[in-house]
Design an enzyme around this catalytic site. Structure first.
Site, PDB file in Angstrom:
ATOM      1  N   ASP A 107     -11.945   9.067  32.510  1.00  0.00           N
ATOM      2  CA  ASP A 107     -12.559  10.377  32.302  1.00  0.00           C
ATOM      3  C   ASP A 107     -11.855  11.383  33.202  1.00  0.00           C
ATOM      4  O   ASP A 107     -11.772  11.179  34.415  1.00  0.00           O
ATOM      5  CB  ASP A 107     -14.047  10.290  32.652  1.00  0.00           C
ATOM      6  N   GLU A 179     -21.990  15.955  28.356  1.00  0.00           N
ATOM      7  CA  GLU A 179     -20.706  16.621  28.573  1.00  0.00           C
ATOM      8  C   GLU A 179     -19.929  16.584  27.266  1.00  0.00           C
ATOM      9  O   GLU A 179     -19.711  15.510  26.689  1.00  0.00           O
ATOM     10  CB  GLU A 179     -19.905  15.955  29.708  1.00  0.00           C
ATOM     11  N   GLU A 181     -16.762  16.483  25.284  1.00  0.00           N
ATOM     12  CA  GLU A 181     -15.386  16.080  25.573  1.00  0.00           C
ATOM     13  C   GLU A 181     -14.702  15.608  24.298  1.00  0.00           C
ATOM     14  O   GLU A 181     -15.354  15.297  23.303  1.00  0.00           O
ATOM     15  CB  GLU A 181     -15.346  14.951  26.617  1.00  0.00           C
ATOM     16  N   THR A 235     -21.756   6.321  27.196  1.00  0.00           N
ATOM     17  CA  THR A 235     -20.846   7.363  26.729  1.00  0.00           C
ATOM     18  C   THR A 235     -20.808   7.238  25.218  1.00  0.00           C
ATOM     19  O   THR A 235     -20.542   6.151  24.699  1.00  0.00           O
ATOM     20  CB  THR A 235     -19.425   7.161  27.294  1.00  0.00           C
ATOM     21  N   GLU A 336     -23.808  23.676  33.642  1.00  0.00           N
ATOM     22  CA  GLU A 336     -23.247  25.028  33.654  1.00  0.00           C
ATOM     23  C   GLU A 336     -24.141  26.008  32.889  1.00  0.00           C
ATOM     24  O   GLU A 336     -24.384  27.122  33.343  1.00  0.00           O
ATOM     25  CB  GLU A 336     -21.858  25.021  33.016  1.00  0.00           C
TER      26      GLU A 336
HETATM   27 CA    CA Z   1     -16.858  13.785  32.109  1.00  0.00          CA
END
Ligand code: CA
Length: 400
Positions: A107, A179, A181, A235, A336
């Protein structure tokens, strides 16, 4: 609806221009390697296409072989030749499974906007970027055994979280996050000391990747090394591995790097991918951004990870790091978007979230093109997961 080929293609994310690979279990018979076309899958082994590589329970034999491009081209021939309905299954009739056994999972942390935001949140008194960040693509090894396919529930993890009294206790995380990605899947034989200009020869394809994160666990455990249990519980990846050949028309120049990195990280022909990305939380789109904003590219990540002599293995998964763009609507994590929970988000149903609640469903989506003639949509499908409560069995220790 596409008029090419003999199958009706209503879902333009998966036209003949895409043909990603995946693994399904048909109603009768064992797991098979397939390519997706619209709302159908083509059974590659039944079509006589490299059955030693495709009559397989995972994509690993195919991605190790380096023959993905040939297999995809032959699948296109079958789908545009004589009608063979016996070779396809409707997507609704099959179980879509984890596409490959993940070897090493790495990652990264390659978005300038994400790294800057995280620095401002976690170290408000100092420079947001640490001194190494513009010199190399920061990353760490994750846990490959808990990479799961879209649709898999994610149990709220427990970990040591420091209480108000400073004493850490084992509790279910109160700061569960996603997250956004993009994950690259490495193919071919083992390789090392790969130049950024050669990186594309080692890409089998790409998937969407949700690197679930427990922020409170992370903040206690990560110093002075890296996150560990805060991310290793799960994940989620999308089920269809989109090939580099399908992505090739959407390669664009990445952002300029200042200062220029060491020569081993410099490409003469650097590439990023013009890939639109979105995050839905319980049906509300909370993020829309583009993968082309990433500061460090996959080619640089691959060059970096192998520069010391470490070898790749087919089936390695390289996650890009959280993709955040420069504006408020482009943030790839709740950390965020809610500024560490201090500015809760309002969803379409009127509820608010600082972090994820049990029952919440997070869906990542991504596609290239579809914006003008000659640029067909290349879809990635969804990477979806629903949060379920932490297992009750651990709670009794505290209460006993
Ligand atoms: Ca990450």
């Amino acid at each position: 609806m596409s008029t090419r080929g003999w199958l009706p293609v209503r879902d333009q994310d998966f036209s003949l221009d895409n043909l990603p690979f995946g693994v399904v279990r048909p109603p009768l018979g064992p797991r098979r390697v397939v390519t997706r076309i619209g709302d159908y899958v083509l059974d590659l082994a039944a079509a006589g296409i490299e059955p030693q590589l495709t009559a397989q329970p995972t994509l690993n034999a195919l991605l190790l072989s380096g023959r993905g491009g040939d297999v995809r081209a032959r699948a296109a021939d079958v789908l545009t030749g004589r009608e063979r309905l016996d070779l396809v299954h409707a997507l609704d009739d099959v179980d879509v499974l984890m596409p490959f056994d993940v070897r090493d999972y790495v990652d990264f942390y390659s978005s300038l906007h994400h790294a800057t935001n995280m620095g401002r949140i976690l170290r408000p008194e100092s420079e947001p970027l640490l001194p190494n960040w513009r010199q190399l693509p920061v990353g760490y090894h994750g846990r490959s055994g808990t990479v799961v396919v879209t649709g898999t529930d994610v149990a709220r993890p427990e970990g040591l979280v420091a209480g108000a009294d400073g004493v850490p206790r084992l509790v279910p995380t109160d700061a569960l996050d996603f997250e956004l990605e993009v994950g690259f899947v490495v193919g071919g034989p083992p390789a090392t000391r790969i130049s950024p200009d050669d990186a594309h020869h080692h890409v089998f394809g790409a998937v969407l990747c949700n690197d679930w994160s427990a922020r409170d666990v992370q903040s206690f455990e990560y110093q002075p090394l890296v996150p560990n249990l805060a991310k290793s519980f799960a994940t989620t990846i999308s089920a269809w591995v989109v090939t580099f050949d399908a992505l090739r028309p959407y390669l664009v120049a990445p952002p300029c790097q200042e200062p220029a990195p060491d020569p081993y990280l410099r490409a003469t022909r650097p590439w990023a991918i013009d890939l639109h990305l979105e995050v839905d939380l319980n049906g509300t789109t909370i993020t829309a951004t583009n993968f082309a904003t990433m500061y460090w590219t996959f080619a640089q990540q691959l060059a970096h990870i192998t520069v010391n002599g470490a070898t790749t293995r087919g089936g390695d998964l390289f996650a890009s790091g959280t993709v955040s763009g420069p504006t408020a609507g482009e943030l790839g994590s709740l950390m965020e978007a809610t500024w560490q929970g201090t500015r809760p988000l309002e969803l379409a149903d009127g509820t608010t979230r600082a972090f994820l609640a049990d029952g919440d469903t997070v869906t990542l989506r991504g596609w290239c093109g579809g914006d003008e003639p000659g640029r067909p949509r290349i879809g990635f499908g969804d990477a979806t997961g629903t949060v379920v409560a932490a297992p009750a069995r651990r709670r009794h220790a505290e209460e006993a």
